[in-house]
Design a protein around this motif. Structure first.
Motif, short mmCIF file in Angstrom:
data_model
loop_
_atom_site.label_atom_id
_atom_site.label_comp_id
_atom_site.label_asym_id
_atom_site.label_seq_id
_atom_site.Cartn_x
_atom_site.Cartn_y
_atom_site.Cartn_z
N ALA A 141 11.27 -8.29 -8.71
CA ALA A 141 10.11 -8.66 -7.90
C ALA A 141 10.08 -7.82 -6.62
CB ALA A 141 10.16 -10.15 -7.57
N GLY A 142 11.28 -7.57 -6.05
CA GLY A 142 11.36 -6.75 -4.85
C GLY A 142 10.74 -5.38 -5.09
N PHE A 143 11.06 -4.79 -6.23
CA PHE A 143 10.48 -3.49 -6.57
C PHE A 143 8.97 -3.59 -6.71
CE2 PHE A 143 14.76 -2.10 -7.93
CZ PHE A 143 14.77 -0.91 -7.26
N ALA A 144 8.53 -4.69 -7.34
CA ALA A 144 7.09 -4.85 -7.56
C ALA A 144 6.36 -4.97 -6.23
CB ALA A 144 6.83 -6.08 -8.44
N CYS A 145 7.03 -5.55 -5.21
CA CYS A 145 6.39 -5.76 -3.90
C CYS A 145 6.41 -4.48 -3.07
CB CYS A 145 7.11 -6.84 -3.10
SG CYS A 145 7.16 -8.41 -3.91
N TRP A 146 7.41 -3.68 -3.31
CA TRP A 146 7.71 -2.59 -2.40
C TRP A 146 6.56 -1.59 -2.33
CZ3 TRP A 146 9.59 2.65 -3.29
CH2 TRP A 146 10.07 3.24 -2.11
N LEU A 147 6.01 -1.21 -3.49
CA LEU A 147 4.98 -0.18 -3.51
C LEU A 147 3.71 -0.62 -2.79
CD1 LEU A 147 6.16 2.06 -5.73
CD2 LEU A 147 3.69 2.22 -6.06
N PRO A 148 3.17 -1.79 -3.13
CA PRO A 148 1.98 -2.23 -2.39
C PRO A 148 2.27 -2.36 -0.89
CG PRO A 148 2.30 -3.58 -4.32
CD PRO A 148 3.52 -2.72 -4.19
N ALA A 149 3.50 -2.81 -0.55
CA ALA A 149 3.84 -2.97 0.87
C ALA A 149 3.81 -1.61 1.57
CB ALA A 149 5.21 -3.61 1.01
N ARG A 150 4.38 -0.62 0.89
CA ARG A 150 4.36 0.71 1.46
C ARG A 150 2.93 1.18 1.67
NH1 ARG A 150 8.35 4.57 1.03
NH2 ARG A 150 6.72 5.97 1.74
N ARG A 151 2.08 0.91 0.70
CA ARG A 151 0.70 1.35 0.81
C ARG A 151 0.02 0.66 1.99
NH1 ARG A 151 -2.32 0.38 -4.24
NH2 ARG A 151 -0.58 1.56 -5.08
N ALA A 152 0.33 -0.65 2.14
CA ALA A 152 -0.28 -1.39 3.24
C ALA A 152 0.16 -0.79 4.58
CB ALA A 152 0.11 -2.86 3.16
N ALA A 153 1.47 -0.50 4.68
CA ALA A 153 2.00 0.02 5.94
C ALA A 153 1.48 1.41 6.20
CB ALA A 153 3.52 0.02 5.90
N GLY A 154 1.12 2.12 5.13
CA GLY A 154 0.65 3.49 5.29
C GLY A 154 -0.83 3.58 5.60
#
Lengths: 108, 939
Positions: free
Chosen positions: B916-929
């Protein structure tokens, strides 16, 4: 004069009764219902047509295209044997209901 | 009748759809015209309306002609049809517009529906197909039950029913004695036929072309007539062929006749040797009939009376076999037309009671109330069904779970899409489309997806089921012949789950998409609007997916660890470079006698079978590359064993005489060296101690294992102790103690075992090679054919293969559920990822504002990750909760751990959390970017 919406479920009965006196087209049926009830009962005219289709499906009436008095093509509906049977059935049912209601509201 | 004529009218109209519409239109037009005309005319003192007013008034009174026509068409059921085509076309366009989503969804559904169909096809082939005989529903299988113990002198059962003779009442079984069969054959009124059959067995069939193996059974003369078959060739045996003294005959199965006898039409009347006894072929069964088991091919059928000849049963033994003391036959019957199963059962109980409670040696005590129970034999005997049903149901449950997760996944993705489509939908609602109509439109889309998935899935299922059947067939103890060709049941099942999938994956999004207020949806930008309801439904779907995936993973983890525990447990011998071979000597029942049976003239070996076997062992041991060769009565871990009771006389006389139970293994020379079982005390057997069957040694000996010494000798030195089986045999002296080893199954405990030195033929050869065991197989086969041409090889396998076969159901389940677990993990990952990615896209403006107001990137990342992990944790909690409640149903399949094994469950939860952490990481990165300016400007 206030016009009364016809009670639900009686539209079929009214149409059958109207057709008892002879074949009639859609507008004619609407007119006659209004006339015979002294303009009290108001059929929402458009809803006549789905009702007619349902009765065609049930086999109570049959439709036939004819040329009317003023030379217009019109579909005339007439009662079938099944329709006559249905009419007497519905009349009986109606009488029973009305009698029952009367007994309630006019206690003898 | 009424609905019939209505349907007819409906169908008639189907071909005049356009006419209906045209006519309605004309009729309504006329109505409006006449009405308007009437309104223009002055009436009752009111002035007439002008033309435009009149028309408008007529329209008002009439209602919406478009809608009314639609309603008229609906009455005929046509609207439905027309709009279905419309919906399908529209749905197709929608899918084409999102090819990525469509492909993913179709593939997901194809896998899920395919897996379900594959498992169901197997279930169908093993349990649900009817026997290919006329009116299989009239066939019944005889069972009995009683409140007391059965008194008998011998009992055999064949796994076709639950056999219970323990202390639980009522006692139940499905084995009968010959007199009971005779009683039914003579006195029944409710059956058009009753026959008895012996268990399925393997025969040695010798023809001019050589020796081979065939599965078959002995049946009484009513076998074929009761089943209602007609021969494809020749005739069937009847009651006359089943009398003592009748010439031995056989009927061949059609497939066997084709493969073994090249479909030779002149086969009738030919003599073959079955178990070395000459038998005449009298008929060939019709094609498609494979015997009494679904999925298992029988090759040959013989009258029951032949058994006495073929098995060299002495008259005395034969008399016992046919007495009421021997319960070893299964009974089947065909109900007479008009007789119900309950009727036949009631009348049959009376017969059964008479047969078992009267006479010199009754089988039941008075008052035990023995009763007959008839079960349907429409699907044949239940051995395979009983063996596989729980596995197949477990797998069906697993694939059902996969289907649920797939639906939740697609529902989640569609929900996100549907909310992106809300403006379009709101527009259509505002234009007068009814909500139901739109709901149907969206459901049609998911139905389209499901149907496409199913089409692909059925192909996958067919290939998958064939591979599974192949695995079961070659991995297990039986070579199965499962009929996997889809029938109506399979197609119906697939259609049902396809519709279910369409509804499950389409209903939530459709509901979510239409259940909103129109005006705000039209006014607002969808990206900007918080989707109160759609959101929570999306969350719920993700939690559900996670929960189901964790449940699946927990099951897979428990089963995988059990499999590992089984595969790595100490078995007490060295399985590497170890081979076992079993031969079927033609005259096996007579093989233990020193002289060949007089009837077996055909037997090419002049010496008795045991001598051939000894000779073969000696020459096998001498093969180049062979370390040791021996033989043994029960091949280790091949699923069977023989145990018996014995009396023990310890040397010290502390315990005078004591009885116990132990596994009995009869072995040949060098057995312990061949298997690598260590000698712990004493000595091995000496050459002269391996005695031929008819000349027992002067000083009989035995070797026991450590468990035996521990359990029965309590620390007393076992060497020198004496044990014996019964008064007929001389006591044997224990000369050695060996290490413990498993005999029957990997799940067994180490049990007390006694080894006897013997020289017999119905043994399996054990061989240890120096190099690769598989590489030695050709030379072993060649040598066997040379030394014992009359004995076909039943099997030649490495011990690793034997062990793998013994746990093939575990491997099948473990492998499949592992595969499914991977699949659902991927789905759950995609579901969570999709939801978060969608949320980031939707909340771009909000995130932009936060960042513009000074929120740091890590804060934004934490926000998104926190959200995702919260959902994951909820799913894990739900999944583990479900696992705690449900895994106890697989307790019997676990080994070495409990169904709520905390290590497994914790590991599963952790694994999912990481995922789940991996699944969250990408969208989170996109949000922060996100660039705050850009995301605010893009509005």
């Amino acid at each position: 004069m206030a016009r009364t919406e016809i009670p639900p479920g009686t539209l079929h009965l009214l149409i059958l009764k109207t057709l008892q006196s002879g074949p009639q087209h859609g507008y004619g049926i609407a007119q006659r219902i209004a006339q015979l009830s002294s303009e009290v009962l108001q059929v929402e005219e458009g809803s006549l047509y789905p009702a007619l289709q349902r009765m065609l499906l049930k086999g109570w009436i049959a439709g036939e295209w004819r040329v009317s008095k003023n030379n217009r093509r019109a579909r005339y509906y007439r009662l079938t044997t099944a329709g006559k049977k249905q009419l007497s059935l519905e009349l009986e049912e109606f009488e029973r209901t009305v009698t029952a209601i009367r007994q309630v509201i006019e206690p003898a | 009748m009424d609905w019939l004529s209505q349907t007819f009218r409906r169908l008639a109209l189907l071909f005049h759809r356009e006419r209906l519409d045209r006519e309605l239109r004309e009729e309504m037009e006329l109505h409006l015209e006449l009405k308007a005309k009437a309104l223009r005319q002055p009436a009752r003192g009111e002035a007439g309306l002008d033309e435009a007013e009149a028309r408008a008034a007529a329209h008002r009174a009439f209602g919406n002609p478009l809608l009314l026509r639609e309603r008229s068409r609906e009455i005929w059921g046509l609207e439905w049809l027309a709009s279905l085509g419309q919906d399908l076309r529209y749905g197709w366009r929608q899918l084409r517009r999102n090819p990525g989503f469509a492909a993913a969804a179709i593939l997901t559904l194809a896998l899920a529906i395919g897996a379900n169909t594959a498992i169901f096809s197997l279930l169908n082939a093993v349990m649900l197909r009817p026997l290919p005989v006329p009116q299989p529903g009239r066939l019944v299988f005889f069972n009995w039950q009683a409140n007391g113990f059965l008194f008998h002198g011998g009992f055999s059962s064949y796994g076709d029913c639950m056999f219970r003779t323990s202390t639980v009442r009522p006692v139940k079984a499905c084995s009968f004695s010959y007199p009971i069969y005779r009683r039914f054959r003579r006195d029944h009124r409710d059956f058009s036929g009753v026959f008895a059959t012996d268990g399925m067995q393997q025969f040695n069939v010798q023809t001019g072309g050589g020796a081979g193996l065939a599965w078959g059974r002995y049946d009484t003369g009513e076998f074929f007539s009761t089943l209602g078959l007609t021969p494809a060739l020749g005739r069937f045996f009847g009651p006359a062929d089943n009398r003592p003294g009748a010439a031995p005959v056989a009927v061949l199965a059609n497939d066997y006749w084709r493969s073994r006898f090249n479909a030779n039409p002149k086969i009738i009347g030919r003599e073959i040797h079955v178990d070395a006894y000459p038998v005449t072929i009298i008929g060939v069964a019709p094609r498609g009939f494979h015997g009494l088991h679904l999925g298992f091919d029988e090759n040959i059928w013989l009258p029951l009376a032949d058994q006495n000849l073929l098995s060299h049963i002495t008259p005395k033994d034969a008399a016992f076999q046919s007495s009421n003391q021997m319960f070893g036959l299964e009974l089947l019957g065909r109900l007479r037309p008009g007789v119900s199963r309950a009727q036949a059962q009631a009348a049959g109980s009376v017969l059964f009671q008479q047969a078992t409670t009267t006479g010199a040696h009754p089988n039941f005590k008075p008052g035990d109330h023995p009763q007959l129970r008839l079960t349907s034999a429409a699907h044949g005997l239940r051995l395979l069904a009983r063996q596989f049903s729980s596995t197949l149901y477990l797998l069906l449950g697993a694939v059902g779970l996969v289907l649920l997760i797939a639906c939740a996944n697609i529902a989640g993705l569609s929900l996100a899409r549907a909310s992106a489509r809300q403006r379009e939908i709101a527009m259509r609602l505002a234009l007068g489309a009814r909500r139901r109509r739109i709901l149907r439109q969206l459901l049609t889309e998911s139905l389209l997806l499901a149907l496409l998935g199913a089409a692909l899935g059925v192909g996958l299922a067919y290939a998958g089921a064939a591979r599974l059947a192949n695995f079961i067939s070659h991995g297990g103890f039986f070579a199965l012949n499962l009929n996997l060709i889809p029938d109506l049941r399979v197609l119906g099942f697939t259609l049902a789950i396809t519709l279910l999938a369409a509804i499950l994956s389409g209903l939530a999004p459709a509901w979510g998409a239409t259940g909103f207020a129109i005006a705000p949806a039209l006014k607002e930008n969808p990206e900007q609007r918080a989707l109160g309801r759609g959101w929570s439904a999306g969350n719920l779907l993700v939690v559900a997916q996670a929960g189901l995936a964790v449940l699946m993973l927990a099951g897979a983890g428990l089963l995988a660890r059990s499999l590992l525990n089984l595969e790595t447990r100490n078995i007490g011998f060295q399985p590497n470079h170890l081979l076992f071979m079993r031969l079927q000597f033609p005259d096996i029942d007579n093989a233990n006698a020193s002289m060949p049976a007089p009837s077996s003239k055909n037997s090419s070996a002049a010496m008795p079978a045991w001598q051939t076997a000894s000779e073969l062992r000696r020459r096998l041991a001498a093969l180049p590359g062979m370390a040791y060769a021996s033989y043994v009565s029960y091949v280790p871990l091949n699923g069977s064993l023989s145990s018996g009771s014995f009396y023990l006389h310890p040397p010290l006389g502390k315990h005078a005489k004591s009885a116990g139970d132990a596994i009995l293994q009869q072995i040949g020379p060098k057995y312990f060296a061949t298997l690598g079982i260590p000698l712990l005390a004493g000595r091995r057997f000496r050459w002269h101690e391996f005695a031929p069957p008819d000349s027992p040694p002067a000083q009989p000996v035995a070797i026991v294992n450590q468990a035996f010494a521990q359990k029965y000798l309590h620390g007393i030195n076992p060497l020198g102790a004496r044990l014996w089986q019964d008064s007929k045999h001389a006591p044997r002296e224990i000369v050695g103690v060996v290490g413990n080893s498993l005999v029957s199954s990997l799940r067994d405990e180490m049990q007390p075992t006694i080894y006897f030195p013997e020289k017999l033929a119905n043994f399996a050869f054990a061989m240890r090679t120096r190099g690769s065991a598989t590489a030695m197989m050709p030379s072993i086969r060649a040598l066997t054919k040379q030394v014992a041409p009359e004995a076909p090889i039943v099997y030649l396998r490495t011990e690793h293969r034997i062990i793998a076969r013994s746990i093939y159901q575990e491997r099948l389940i473990g492998g499949l559920i592992g595969l499914f677990a991977l699949l659902v993990m991927a789905l759950a990952y995609l579901g969570l990822y999709g939801l978060l990615a969608y949320e980031v896209a939707r909340r771009r403006r909000e995130i932009g504002i936060r960042m513009a107001l000074g929120a740091a990137k890590p804060h934004v990342e934490r926000m998104i990750i926190g959200r995702g992990l919260l959902l994951a944790l909820a799913g894990i909690a739900a999944g583990l909760g479900a696992a705690l409640a449900l895994t106890r149903y697989i307790t019997s399949r676990l080994y070495g751990l409990k169904p709520n094994d905390p290590v497994t469950l914790a590991a599963v939860g952790l694994l999912f959390l990481v995922l789940a952490g991996f699944a969250c990481w990408l969208p989170a990165r996109r949000a922060a970017g996100l660039d705050p300016w850009q995301s605010l400007r893009s509005e």
